[in-house]
Write an enzyme that holds these catalytic residues in place. Structure first.
Site, short mmCIF file in Angstrom:
data_model
loop_
_atom_site.label_atom_id
_atom_site.label_comp_id
_atom_site.label_asym_id
_atom_site.label_seq_id
_atom_site.Cartn_x
_atom_site.Cartn_y
_atom_site.Cartn_z
N LYS A 54 69.07 62.00 -14.81
CA LYS A 54 69.91 60.86 -14.42
C LYS A 54 69.26 60.12 -13.26
CE LYS A 54 74.20 62.94 -16.00
NZ LYS A 54 75.28 63.87 -15.69
N GLN A 98 78.73 66.36 -10.96
CA GLN A 98 78.28 67.07 -12.16
C GLN A 98 79.20 68.25 -12.48
OE1 GLN A 98 75.51 66.11 -14.08
NE2 GLN A 98 76.24 67.67 -15.50
N ASP A 121 82.07 58.22 -14.44
CA ASP A 121 82.29 59.14 -15.57
C ASP A 121 83.59 58.80 -16.30
OD1 ASP A 121 80.40 60.95 -16.34
OD2 ASP A 121 80.95 62.48 -14.88
#
Ligand code: NDP
Length: 300
Positions: A54, A98, A121
């Site tokens: 990422k 994460q 997200d």
């Protein structure tokens, strides 16, 4: 019928290109550089790989990448303090924590502490509610990537029968909401669904998000249907040598490609789109935060 392959890798490259163009415009016209902060708690090897990749792609499209690596025993208070700091940092437009988090940390509490406008997200409860009610939100990256591929392949999805197999909060449910938003007739199947083969057989669009290697055989698929395979499963591959493994999806690709009209491969389908959509969400969040025009085609 032999299915056409929906090439997620190639499509993701076009999405990243669009992001890069928009990032360059933000810099040139407004002196703004979008920034994505990724928080990793602990040393889970798979998570470390995701975070590295990422970060690399974030800088490749011209955005700032901020990585925060915390010890596995970081306290909830310290993690929440870091999130508050990122929420208040004007250089940070997207925040991603994460998952999974170590057991002692409350995932819901942590995710809901992120500023919803920076929640790239799309897991914050406000964004979940906005998406469910058809309002502008941050959309979870994996279903957003699936929707982009479906729109690109079909044009309009209106009136199509869609079956989503899996009802997780990160894939199945938001995927169903997006398909409903595009006027599909949506069925959500799960582990208790009765007569699943019959349910799948009625679908013009099948999205498989289960996490069981090749559980959807070719003969469940309706002739000409579009199959989006979200599953990522590692299986033994003795044909490649002793101890070797390979990745497969939730759909039996070889058999389904004989029946489907179009299908995503694994790897090279949904996976690359997920990271591309994370970048898309970050540039969208940055544009919204600054009251600027959102990039076209990068969000719903
Ligand atoms: P979850 O484990 O959270 O959810 C799996 C879902 O599948 C559940 O709703 C479960 O039903 C359902 N299910 C399990 N067994 C069956 C069955 N026999 N028949 C029908 N439904 C069943 O998984 P995720 O949604 O997080 O992920 C799904 C897959 O997608 C995984 O392989 C994951 O690795 C992959 N993934 C890929 C991403 C990418 O970027 N390509 C991103 C995210 C995930 P129930 O609710 O009843 O238990």
């Amino acid at each position: 019928m032999t299915a056409s392959i929906i090439d997620g890798k190639a499509f993701a490259a076009t999405v990243r290109e669009k992001v890069a163009v928009h990032v360059a415009r933000l810099k040139a016209d407004h002196d703004i550089q979008p920034g994505l902060a990724v928080v990793l708690v602990g040393e889970d090897p798979a998570s470390q790989v995701y975070v590295r990749s990422k970060g690399k792609m974030t800088t490749e499209v011209g955005m700032n990448s901020y990585e925060h690596k915390l010890d596995v025993d970081t306290s909830e208070a310290d993690l929440l303090a870091l999130i508050t700091q990122l929420n208040n940092d004007p250089a940070v437009h997207g925040i991603l924590v994460q998952l999974p988090l170590p057991d002692h940390l409350n995932e819901d509490l942590v995710i809901n502490s992120i500023d919803p406008a920076k929640d790239v997200d799309g897991f914050h409860i406000s964004n979940v509610g906005l998406l469910a009610t058809g309002q502008k939100s941050m959309v979870p990256c994996t279903p957003l990537g699936c929707l982009m591929m479906l729109r690109n392949h079909h044009g309009s999805l209106s009136g199509l029968n869609a079956v989503v197999i899996g009802r997780s909060n990160i894939v199945g449910k938001p995927m169903a909401a997006l398909l409903l938003g595009d006027s599909c007739t949506v069925t959500i199947a799960h582990s208790r669904t009765k007569a699943l083969p019959d349910v799948v057989k009625r679908a013009d669009i099948v999205v498989a998000a289960v996490g069981r290697a090749e559980m959807v055989p070719g003969d469940w698929i309706k002739d000409g249907a579009t199959v989006i395979d979200v599953g990522i499963n590692r299986i033994d591959a003795p044909e490649r040598g002793e101890g070797k493994t390979r990745l497969v999806g939730d759909v039996d690709f070889a058999a389904a490609s004989q029946v489907a009209g179009a299908i995503t491969p694994v790897p090279g389908g949904v996976g690359p789109m997920t990271i591309a959509c994370l970048l898309a969400n970050t540039v969208t969040a940055c544009s919204r935060a600054n009251g600027l025009v959102e990039p076209e085609g990068l969000t719903v």
